[in-house]
Write a protein that holds these residues in place. Structure first.
Motif, short mmCIF file in Angstrom:
data_model
loop_
_atom_site.label_atom_id
_atom_site.label_comp_id
_atom_site.label_asym_id
_atom_site.label_seq_id
_atom_site.Cartn_x
_atom_site.Cartn_y
_atom_site.Cartn_z
N GLU A 26 0.74 -1.27 0.07
CA GLU A 26 -0.01 -0.11 0.03
C GLU A 26 0.98 1.35 -0.39
O GLU A 26 0.95 2.32 -0.55
CB GLU A 26 -0.76 -0.29 0.91
CG GLU A 26 -1.77 1.05 1.57
CD GLU A 26 -2.32 1.23 3.00
OE1 GLU A 26 -2.85 2.43 3.46
OE2 GLU A 26 -2.09 0.23 3.15
N ALA A 36 0.86 4.26 -2.84
CA ALA A 36 0.43 5.67 -2.92
C ALA A 36 1.76 6.28 -3.13
O ALA A 36 1.63 7.69 -3.72
CB ALA A 36 0.58 5.60 -0.82
N SER A 84 3.60 6.30 -4.99
CA SER A 84 4.17 5.91 -6.92
C SER A 84 2.84 6.56 -6.99
O SER A 84 3.25 7.01 -8.76
CB SER A 84 4.34 4.40 -7.52
OG SER A 84 2.93 3.83 -7.48
N THR A 85 2.42 6.77 -6.60
CA THR A 85 0.68 7.78 -7.27
C THR A 85 0.68 8.70 -6.62
O THR A 85 -0.65 9.58 -7.26
CB THR A 85 -0.98 6.81 -7.13
OG1 THR A 85 -0.55 6.28 -5.99
CG2 THR A 85 -0.60 5.19 -8.35
N GLN A 86 1.93 9.31 -5.63
CA GLN A 86 1.61 10.56 -5.04
C GLN A 86 0.47 11.05 -3.98
O GLN A 86 -0.28 11.68 -4.46
CB GLN A 86 1.73 11.56 -6.37
CG GLN A 86 3.00 11.37 -7.52
CD GLN A 86 3.53 12.74 -7.72
OE1 GLN A 86 2.34 13.21 -8.56
NE2 GLN A 86 4.34 13.16 -8.57
N GLN A 87 0.02 9.16 -3.39
CA GLN A 87 -1.36 9.36 -2.64
C GLN A 87 -0.27 9.73 -1.44
O GLN A 87 0.75 9.51 -1.63
CB GLN A 87 -1.83 8.21 -2.65
CG GLN A 87 -2.83 8.03 -4.20
CD GLN A 87 -3.73 9.04 -4.66
OE1 GLN A 87 -4.40 9.81 -3.57
NE2 GLN A 87 -3.15 9.81 -5.14
N PRO A 88 -1.07 10.46 0.25
CA PRO A 88 -0.54 10.72 1.27
C PRO A 88 -0.51 8.79 1.58
O PRO A 88 -0.94 8.71 1.87
CB PRO A 88 -1.81 11.40 1.41
CG PRO A 88 -2.55 11.47 1.22
CD PRO A 88 -2.43 10.44 0.07
N TRP A 89 1.36 8.80 2.63
CA TRP A 89 2.19 7.90 3.08
C TRP A 89 2.12 7.96 3.66
O TRP A 89 3.00 7.43 4.81
CB TRP A 89 2.57 7.19 2.26
CG TRP A 89 3.40 8.19 1.41
CD1 TRP A 89 3.48 8.91 0.23
CD2 TRP A 89 5.23 8.32 1.39
NE1 TRP A 89 4.71 9.90 -0.32
CE2 TRP A 89 5.95 9.29 0.85
CE3 TRP A 89 5.71 7.62 2.78
CZ2 TRP A 89 6.53 8.94 0.55
CZ3 TRP A 89 7.09 8.13 3.14
CH2 TRP A 89 7.16 9.22 1.86
#
Length: 211
Positions: free
Chosen positions: A181, A185, A187-192
């Motif tokens: 997960e 996140a 690699s897709t520039q989501q919050p992590w």
């Protein structure tokens, strides 16, 4: 000394590893937690970070648990072999002959224990401590059911009274985080960043990992 051992690829290490380990440390009143990054897990083909990077992240994560005593150990990373737990525990028992070793694993990993290399020998050198998630009921094979019947500890105190050979269980806080997960996140520039210690997140950004 009672050492809790947590192995894994740690690609990357995150709070889903660390918070249940800290809970086990407190419940068992252990003396030390040891993070053991694996060189090449037998059940996994590729790793996103190098051995050196994964070890550095484990070191940063261990420091983030202070003042609880935790360290990262590169023992498995130095071995020229797949990371078989049975071999590692035998070697660590020789390295720390006066200590009680408790190998920590999740209930999903325990349910697959009888597929591990020389799994019958694990208890020759250490205890197992299984973290059971709330509401999770992972089925056991007949071989595992028989093992638990023979070696299941009646209380965590038994793991302190004997040097090896028992299986303990604790109800663990379910921290629903996976390394997969986190990598997705990133690699897709989501919050992590909140999913792991700040120092580990900073290192991932510095090294441009999982892009």
């Amino acid at each position: 000394m009672l050492r809790l051992l947590l192995g894994g690829s740690f690609d990357p290490i995150h709070w889903g590893h660390l918070k249940p380990l800290l809970q086990a440390f407190e419940l068992l009143q252990a003396d030390q937690m040891v993070l053991l990054p694996s060189a090449q897990p037998p059940h996994r083909n590729g790793l996103g970070a190098s051995a050196e990077q994964r070890f550095t992240m484990a070191q940063l994560a261990a420091a983030a648990l202070a003042p609880a005593p935790c360290c990262a150990d590169d023992w498995e990373l130095k071995q020229q072999r797949p990371s078989y737990t049975a071999i590692t525990l035998a070697q660590l028992a020789e390295r720390w002959p006066h200590d009680t070793l408790v190998f920590v694993l999740g209930d999903d990993a325990f349910a697959k224990l009888d597929s591990w290399y020389n799994w019958q020998q694990l208890l020759h050198h250490a205890h197992l401590l299984v973290l059971q998630r709330p509401q999770a009921k992972v089925p056991w094979s007949p071989a595992l059911q028989n093992l638990v019947q023979q070696r299941g500890a009646q209380s965590l105190l038994q793991l302190r009274q004997q040097t090896h050979g028992l299986i303990g269980f604790i109800a663990s806080t379910d921290v629903a985080i996976s390394a997969t997960e986190i990598r997705a996140a990133i690699s897709t520039q989501q919050p992590w960043q909140h999913l792991l210690p700040k120092t580990v997140a900073n290192y991932i950004e510095q090294q441009q990992l999982y892009r």
